[in-house]
Design an enzyme around this catalytic site. Structure first.
Site, PDB file in Angstrom:
ATOM      1  N   ILE A  69       0.805  -1.220   0.000  1.00 39.57           N
ATOM      2  CA  ILE A  69       0.000   0.000   0.000  1.00 39.57           C
ATOM      3  C   ILE A  69       0.836   1.267   0.000  1.00 39.57           C
ATOM      4  O   ILE A  69       0.286   2.367  -0.037  1.00 39.57           O
ATOM      5  CB  ILE A  69      -0.964   0.032   1.206  1.00 39.57           C
ATOM      6  CG1 ILE A  69      -0.192  -0.120   2.518  1.00 39.57           C
ATOM      7  CG2 ILE A  69      -2.026  -1.046   1.075  1.00 39.57           C
ATOM      8  CD1 ILE A  69      -1.069  -0.009   3.755  1.00 39.57           C
ATOM      9  N   ASP A  94       8.632  15.444   9.091  1.00 40.84           N
ATOM     10  CA  ASP A  94       8.078  15.062   7.784  1.00 40.84           C
ATOM     11  C   ASP A  94       6.562  15.211   7.771  1.00 40.84           C
ATOM     12  O   ASP A  94       5.836  14.323   7.309  1.00 40.84           O
ATOM     13  CB  ASP A  94       8.481  13.632   7.443  1.00 40.84           C
ATOM     14  CG  ASP A  94       8.403  13.343   5.940  1.00 40.84           C
ATOM     15  OD1 ASP A  94       8.361  14.310   5.153  1.00 40.84           O
ATOM     16  OD2 ASP A  94       8.390  12.163   5.560  1.00 40.84           O
ATOM     17  N   VAL A 150       5.378  -0.400   2.781  1.00 43.56           N
ATOM     18  CA  VAL A 150       4.299  -0.702   3.715  1.00 43.56           C
ATOM     19  C   VAL A 150       3.305  -1.652   3.060  1.00 43.56           C
ATOM     20  O   VAL A 150       2.925  -1.471   1.901  1.00 43.56           O
ATOM     21  CB  VAL A 150       3.572   0.581   4.175  1.00 43.56           C
ATOM     22  CG1 VAL A 150       2.508   0.242   5.214  1.00 43.56           C
ATOM     23  CG2 VAL A 150       4.561   1.581   4.749  1.00 43.56           C
ATOM     24  N   GLY A 209       8.399   4.156   0.120  1.00 41.51           N
ATOM     25  CA  GLY A 209       9.155   5.386   0.269  1.00 41.51           C
ATOM     26  C   GLY A 209      10.642   5.144   0.114  1.00 41.51           C
ATOM     27  O   GLY A 209      11.074   4.075  -0.324  1.00 41.51           O
ATOM     28  N   PHE A 256      12.904   4.926   2.479  1.00 41.87           N
ATOM     29  CA  PHE A 256      13.511   4.076   3.495  1.00 41.87           C
ATOM     30  C   PHE A 256      12.704   2.827   3.828  1.00 41.87           C
ATOM     31  O   PHE A 256      13.154   1.996   4.613  1.00 41.87           O
ATOM     32  CB  PHE A 256      13.732   4.884   4.787  1.00 41.87           C
ATOM     33  CG  PHE A 256      14.544   6.126   4.578  1.00 41.87           C
ATOM     34  CD1 PHE A 256      15.907   6.057   4.366  1.00 41.87           C
ATOM     35  CD2 PHE A 256      13.940   7.375   4.576  1.00 41.87           C
ATOM     36  CE1 PHE A 256      16.664   7.197   4.169  1.00 41.87           C
ATOM     37  CE2 PHE A 256      14.685   8.529   4.376  1.00 41.87           C
ATOM     38  CZ  PHE A 256      16.049   8.440   4.173  1.00 41.87           C
TER      39      PHE A 256
END
Length: 507
Positions: free
Chosen positions: A74, A216, A82, A77, A79
């Site tokens: 889903i 962030d 998910v 990024g 790093f």
């Protein structure tokens, strides 16, 4: 190295389990076969690349197969990635983190708890975050520790559990139903924005109380459900600790006379522009973490004394996107472009002052940049109106009380001087965050509106203003990675996930 795992959450007692089993009518007939069949069906529906990743994760983590069933990817990024997964043993644990079992619904009369009539046998979901091996042990440890400290909040996604196998780390987080930001940012009313930002600033206030900077803040990291009007702050991968008492005083902005020093510095720089030949001074170093378009001026100027105020700026950028109906509001490729985009709104004069505040110099030969800032209200109307005639018509009307409060709140969030910028605690006292609980007259208020943010006027120089704003107001959609979260149980010892020897090795 074997998998590391310790369960910290309390298991349900025998009496509690009896009640749960009775209430939920749990049956375990052919449970393993049913789960296996469901897993096979779901895996067939996802892209081949994602399917391969899921299979690799399942093979690597034996315990994962016993407790969760990965469904789909889903988010992705820099790093981490998910995945959405089903919690196979939700009923065996006390799930105090599951706020969606009792949804909070906002109304004009305040918060009301609306129980959700769900089938107790309906699957419960979690978000499993796989942190890439390229992340240092120190970064991973820091994220897990911060998530553990922030447990117990209804507006911050807590750590449920974590798994480690050699250099592979999985973090299990709640999965929250939410609406994609692009589906509602252009249609929200002032009262909708009020609820959205009250929830966001509640989360930010809780992080700042514990001395944590998120670093962030952006729409994809604040999962807002339009149906329930509730949001949750997620993704603390870039978060860091902050202690004002131990703050570095190497930057001019920490001086009590910072404004005066910055003014003197900027005047001195006007007569001594240029570069030092064979400059032997060390380069300026500072934390520059964050998402492009949402980083505060002090981050771009490499301030070494950054505070939680960097998160406030990011929230202000989100509010500006709501008001202008432009997302992303800023779309720079590097720090220099980012400063130029900010200068388009705030003007060269204030940017010089801001730069001097952090011991820097701001100079540009871009002729379309004005000395003074653009009026926020005019900018918002110019960006959101479909034509010049509509813009001029709206500009003739006095702003409503809601609009005035919103503009005042925006100005306090998007303050170039980080020392003057509003804090999360102060923001929660601002009337704008409580529009849904305040009564307003429908007609426009006759109170005079302070329109003195700057003298740049769209009427005086509409062509020039449009020219120097056009590159930030004519956007293509920026691809963002949502890293949501899901539902489950069990907390683990951080030291067990990343023992001290691993932390030292990666330091």
């Amino acid at each position: 190295m074997a998998e590391a795992h310790i369960t910290l959450s309390p298991k349900v007692t025998h009496e509690q389990q009896t009640d749960i089993d009775s209430e939920c009518e749990i049956t375990e007939v052919d449970d393993e076969n049913v789960n296996e069949n469901k897993s096979q069906e779901m895996i067939q529906d996802i892209p081949a690349r994602d399917r391969e990743e899921i299979e690799n994760i399942t093979r690597t983590f034996v315990e994962l197969q016993e407790n969760y069933r990965l469904i789909e990817k889903i988010g992705e990024g820099t790093f981490s990635s998910v995945y959405k997964a089903e919690d196979l043993h939700y009923g065996r644990y006390i799930n105090d983190w599951d706020i969606q079992s009792e949804v909070l619904k906002e109304s004009s009369f305040g918060k009301e708890k609306i129980p959700v009539n769900e089938d107790s046998r309906k699957p419960k979901y979690v978000a499993i975050k796989k942190i890439y091996a390229t992340s240092s042990p120190a970064r991973i440890y820091n994220e897990l520790e911060i998530l553990y400290l922030l447990r117990g909040s209804s507006v911050i996604a807590p750590l449920i559990t974590a798994l480690r196998n050699e250099d592979q780390v999985l973090v299990v987080l709640p999965y929250y139903e939410h609406t994609d930001f692009r589906q509602y940012y252009s249609t929200f009313s002032y009262r909708d924005m009020s609820i959205y930002f009250r929830c966001l600033f509640q989360a930010m206030q809780q992080t700042q109380t514990l001395g944590i900077i998120h670093r962030d803040i952006k729409p994809s990291n604040f999962l807002f459900d339009v149906r329930t009007k509730h949001g949750v702050l997620v993704d603390f991968g870039l978060a860091e600790r902050y202690d004002g008492r131990q703050q570095s005083h190497s930057c001019r902005c920490t001086n009590s006379n910072a404004a005066e020093l910055a003014h003197d510095f900027s005047i001195a720089q006007e007569t001594s522009l240029g570069y030092i030949k064979n400059d032997t001074r060390p380069s300026k170093r500072a934390n520059r973490a964050g998402t492009r378009g949402f980083r505060a001026p002090e981050v771009l100027f490499k301030c070494s004394s950054q505070s939680p105020k960097v998160d406030i700026w990011s929230a202000g950028v989100i509010l500006l996107s709501f008001l202008t109906k432009r997302f992303p509001m800023f779309n720079s490729k590097d720090d220099v472009d980012a400063l130029m985009e900010i200068a388009c709104i705030f003007g060269k004069s204030e940017m010089r002052q801001c730069a001097a505040l952090h011991g820097c110099t701001f100079e540009t030969n871009v002729s379309t940049l004005t000395e003074k800032r653009v009026n926020f209200r005019k900018l918002i109307l110019w960006a959101s109106c479909g034509s010049a005639s509509i813009y001029k018509e709206k500009l003739r009307h006095k702003p409503s009380q809601e609009e005035r409060l919103c503009l005042d709140f925006l100005e306090k969030c998007l303050e170039l001087d980080c020392n003057k910028r509003i804090s999360a605690e102060e923001a929660l006292d601002h009337d704008f965050l409580y529009l849904d609980n305040l009564a307003y007259e429908k007609k426009d208020d006759d109170t005079a509106f302070d329109n003195s943010f700057g003298e740049t006027s769209f009427e005086k120089d509409e062509d020039l203003t449009a020219k120097h704003l056009s590159h930030i107001l004519d956007f293509k959609e920026q691809e963002e990675t949502d890293e949501p979260t899901s539902l489950s149980k069990r907390k683990r010892s951080i030291d067990e996930i990343l023992p001290n020897d691993a932390l030292q090795d990666g330091a």
